[in-house]
Design an enzyme around this catalytic site. Structure first.
Site, PDB file in Angstrom:
ATOM      1  CG  ASP A  47      -1.986  -1.115   1.150  1.00 53.99           C
ATOM      2  OD1 ASP A  47      -1.965  -1.903   0.187  1.00 53.99           O
ATOM      3  OD2 ASP A  47      -2.799  -1.212   2.082  1.00 53.99           O
ATOM      4  CE  LYS A  73      -3.980  -4.277   1.234  1.00 57.39           C
ATOM      5  NZ  LYS A  73      -4.780  -3.265   1.923  1.00 57.39           N
ATOM      6  CB  CYS A 107      -2.126  -3.247   5.141  1.00 58.61           C
ATOM      7  SG  CYS A 107      -3.850  -2.722   4.933  1.00 58.61           S
TER       8      CYS A 107
HETATM    9  C1  VGL Z   1      -4.900   0.346   5.808  1.00 58.50           C
HETATM   10  C2  VGL Z   1      -6.453   1.224   7.236  1.00 58.50           C
HETATM   11  C3  VGL Z   1      -7.421   1.131   6.267  1.00 58.50           C
HETATM   12  C4  VGL Z   1      -3.483  -0.065   5.578  1.00 58.50           C
HETATM   13  C5  VGL Z   1      -5.859   0.226   4.835  1.00 58.50           C
HETATM   14  O1  VGL Z   1      -3.034  -0.075   4.415  1.00 58.50           O
HETATM   15  O2  VGL Z   1      -2.805  -0.389   6.571  1.00 58.50           O
HETATM   16  N1  VGL Z   1      -5.213   0.833   7.011  1.00 58.50           N
HETATM   17  N2  VGL Z   1      -7.124   0.627   5.072  1.00 58.50           N
END
Ligand code: VGL
Ligand code: ZN
Length: 208
Positions: free
Chosen positions: A12, A110, A155
């Site tokens: 991410d 995701k 994540c």
């Molecule tokens: C994430 C919160 C919500 C992450 C993704 O990438 O850690 N955290 N969505």
């Protein structure tokens, strides 16, 4: 023949998790140059993207009288409510502009189903649906996976726990991760949990 292949999983590294983004993780953008440098040392370079529909139920805006950080029940599991982030095809969902992308072998998406969140790069939070990442790594004879990215306490953590459970040898590159830290100490706690199940905590300097 090479005994086993190594994959780098960059979790991410998207605008919304970096400075100026909707769910900015403190120091998130600092991970990008480390990720670029490390890519050269791996057989496979995988990236994940948080990739939500605009009405995703992890967004506080989708619930009346709820605030960011509140915890609700979603599909029978606890769900933290977040600001709108990483909406499919938005600028916030793009990779950080500094990220080297030409060596990425495959991107896994995701959080696509609006009714369930997916912190792990392998499964949704209820462990019902696979993203295909585990199968992909097996098909490519990967035995060692190295994770970095955002966020340590969400994540990266859940991806690591799943990778261990799937019996990969798992390394977390701690100086190349940053956490949300809803509560201070969450990242430290997350790293300890990862280590406790059998993941190895390493520094990027140990790779190159
Ligand atoms: C994430 C919160 C919500 C992450 C993704 O990438 O850690 N955290 N969505
Ligand atoms: Zn998300």
């Amino acid at each position: 023949m090479k005994a086993s292949k190594k994959a780098l999983i960059m979790v991410d590294l998207q605008n919304d998790f970096c400075k100026g983004g909707n769910l900015a993780v403190p120091g998130g953008e600092e991970v990008v140059p480390i990720a670029n440098r490390l890519q050269l040392h791996f057989d496979l370079v995988i990236a994940t993207k948080d990739w939500h529909p605009s009405d995703h139920k992890s967004f506080a805006t989708q619930h009346e009288a709820k605030q960011i950080g509140d915890v609700i029940h979603l599909g029978g599991i606890q769900q933290v409510l977040w600001p709108d982030h990483c909406v499919q095809n938005s600028l916030g969902a793009d990779f950080h502009p500094g990220l080297e992308t030409k060596r990425i072998t495959k991107v896994f998406y995701k959080g696509i189903d609006k009714n369930i969140d997916s912190y792990s790069a392998f499964y949704d939070n209820a462990h019902l649906r696979s993203t295909g990442l585990g199968e992909y790594l097996r098909d490519h004879r990967v035995e060692e996976v190295y994770l970095l990215g955002l966020a340590t306490d969400y994540c990266v953590k859940f991806s690591t726990l799943d990778a261990v459970q799937l019996q990969f040898k798992v390394f977390v590159i701690t100086d190349a991760c940053r956490g949300v830290e809803l509560q201070s100490g969450d990242s430290e706690k997350a790293l300890k949990e990862m280590q406790a199940v059998g993941a190895w905590l390493i520094k990027s300097a140990a790779i190159g």
